[in-house]
Design an enzyme around this catalytic site. Sequence first.
Site, PDB file in Angstrom:
ATOM      1  N   GLY A  86      29.902  -7.016  10.722  1.00  0.00           N
ATOM      2  CA  GLY A  86      29.064  -6.255  11.638  1.00  0.00           C
ATOM      3  C   GLY A  86      29.046  -6.917  13.007  1.00  0.00           C
ATOM      4  O   GLY A  86      28.917  -8.144  13.114  1.00  0.00           O
ATOM      5  N   GLY A 104       0.814  -1.200   0.000  1.00  0.00           N
ATOM      6  CA  GLY A 104       0.000   0.000   0.000  1.00  0.00           C
ATOM      7  C   GLY A 104       0.851   1.255   0.000  1.00  0.00           C
ATOM      8  O   GLY A 104       1.903   1.305   0.634  1.00  0.00           O
ATOM      9  N   TYR A 163      24.053  -6.794  17.652  1.00  0.00           N
ATOM     10  CA  TYR A 163      23.501  -8.017  18.224  1.00  0.00           C
ATOM     11  C   TYR A 163      23.124  -9.044  17.162  1.00  0.00           C
ATOM     12  O   TYR A 163      23.266 -10.257  17.378  1.00  0.00           O
ATOM     13  CB  TYR A 163      22.321  -7.714  19.146  1.00  0.00           C
ATOM     14  N   VAL A 164      22.684  -8.596  15.984  1.00  0.00           N
ATOM     15  CA  VAL A 164      22.318  -9.547  14.932  1.00  0.00           C
ATOM     16  C   VAL A 164      23.543 -10.323  14.458  1.00  0.00           C
ATOM     17  O   VAL A 164      23.525 -11.550  14.345  1.00  0.00           O
ATOM     18  CB  VAL A 164      21.646  -8.825  13.749  1.00  0.00           C
ATOM     19  N   HIS A 208      18.058 -22.536  44.960  1.00  0.00           N
ATOM     20  CA  HIS A 208      19.381 -23.141  44.812  1.00  0.00           C
ATOM     21  C   HIS A 208      19.274 -24.573  44.283  1.00  0.00           C
ATOM     22  O   HIS A 208      18.370 -25.306  44.680  1.00  0.00           O
ATOM     23  CB  HIS A 208      20.067 -23.145  46.180  1.00  0.00           C
ATOM     24  N   ASP A 247      10.034  -0.189  14.017  1.00  0.00           N
ATOM     25  CA  ASP A 247      11.386   0.128  13.559  1.00  0.00           C
ATOM     26  C   ASP A 247      11.448   1.246  12.532  1.00  0.00           C
ATOM     27  O   ASP A 247      12.522   1.759  12.243  1.00  0.00           O
ATOM     28  CB  ASP A 247      12.037  -1.123  12.955  1.00  0.00           C
TER      29      ASP A 247
END
Length: 494
Positions: free
Chosen positions: A221, A155, A224-225, A467, A353
């Site tokens: 790079g 769109g 994180y990726v 624990h 993003d």
Amino acid sequence: MSALKLMRCSSCPRLRASIGIGSVRHAASKPRHDYDLVVLGGGSAGLACAKEAADCGARVLCFDFVKPSPAGTRWGIGGTCVNVGCIPKKLMHQASLLGEAVHEAVAYGWNVNDQDLRPDWRKLVRSVQNHIKSVNWVTRVDLRDKKVEYVNSLGAFLDPHTIEYATRSGLERRQVTAEHVVVAVGGRPRYPDIPGAVELGITSDDIFSYEREPGRTLVVGAGYVGLECACFLKGLGYEPTVMVRSIVLRGFDRQMSELLAAMMAERGVPFLGTTIPRSVERQADGRLLVRYHNTATGADGSDVFDTVLWAIGRRGLVEDLHLPAAGVRTHGDKIVVDAAEATSVPHIFAVGDIVYGRPELTPVAILAGRLLARRLCVGMSEETAIELRGADNIEVLHGYYKPTEFFIPQKSVRHCYLKAVAEISGDQKILGLHYIGPVAGEVIQGFAAALKSGLTVKTLLSTVGIHPTTAEEFTRLSITKRSGRDPTPASCCS
């Protein structure tokens, strides 16, 4: 209140009052537009917004379309997380952990032949893709059940209220109008502007459906990726090398980032520091010759790899939206919004993003987990806390620890480390928690809720640990960086 928060709010009458959505319309009244809401993008943010709005009585249409990557990869509805991000990444990571577990099983007494242990890459990819396709199908059924119309098309704006799209055949273009529009198209990986990058390299868009074994892989790079991909490739028995332009994990806590890089190097993942690629060429044998340059020493070098994976950042997908036709302001390849996610056009919003200045780690619509190859943090980094509050007002409690499950297979515990960044006064409100070690995502998720609820050092240290777990190590923090004392424990139970 922002459009997204309105869509997600539990009070449907408030939503209807705010953006003019009514569950009951007068018979004589005719809507001014075809839809109350059109969502551009079928990823995490767009889907959450569309479904919640439909639950509140809105007439909703969701567009989603994936252009094939340069390598030809395409996928279904669900966005990056479902198709080429969090979900396949965690499945690949789990596969690599199972491979490690086979080796460890020998130390625990299992009669397992762990020599020359290799995965069936094609079978792994097929299993991952079958799961993804099932999620795609469930997502479409969910939209249908919630009465969200779905169109598999791109769109674009004709004017502030009109969206144009191509029909499935591509032979006809149609238009719809909407009272409100939410742009949630996300982004795609960037490619460097060097010879051979696009034609010969792949990205995270491709690796999870890659038909042939990656083999010796150059990961360019160190965000994180890139590091996540390098970690699961190493765990699967391949040979990744990470090329770092400047520093690893920019924007993350420096100490934790450097510890993670050291842990990866110790496990056999080499790093090419302060290095940038110059070109990629295919050799006669089909392998890839990569030429590179060290910006610190000025030296040039080259090496041969089977696969080159670009992980140098992402770009927002604004080019096909025709935003100028709607008057929406952009900053580069991202959309500028205010504190309420509204763009420069009041009835057009942007989330996820695609938004300028927002972190790409966390989708706006849902709290999707971001696995960081055994390393996750929550809250402020030590550097940020000191910058905002001043070094004299910050206390850092830290410690190394020894996971019980590491002992018998004699796995290195050198980089198993955690710390709490807190205010120095009063009950010492905790500003950030950081952890490197097993099942980091599972450990840190529970503490994230506590941190958002105002967790203090006093409360943390008065909590009885379960624990033996690695999560209990947070309840045993007693040594501050300020003290200069050795944070290494004598035993697992001391």
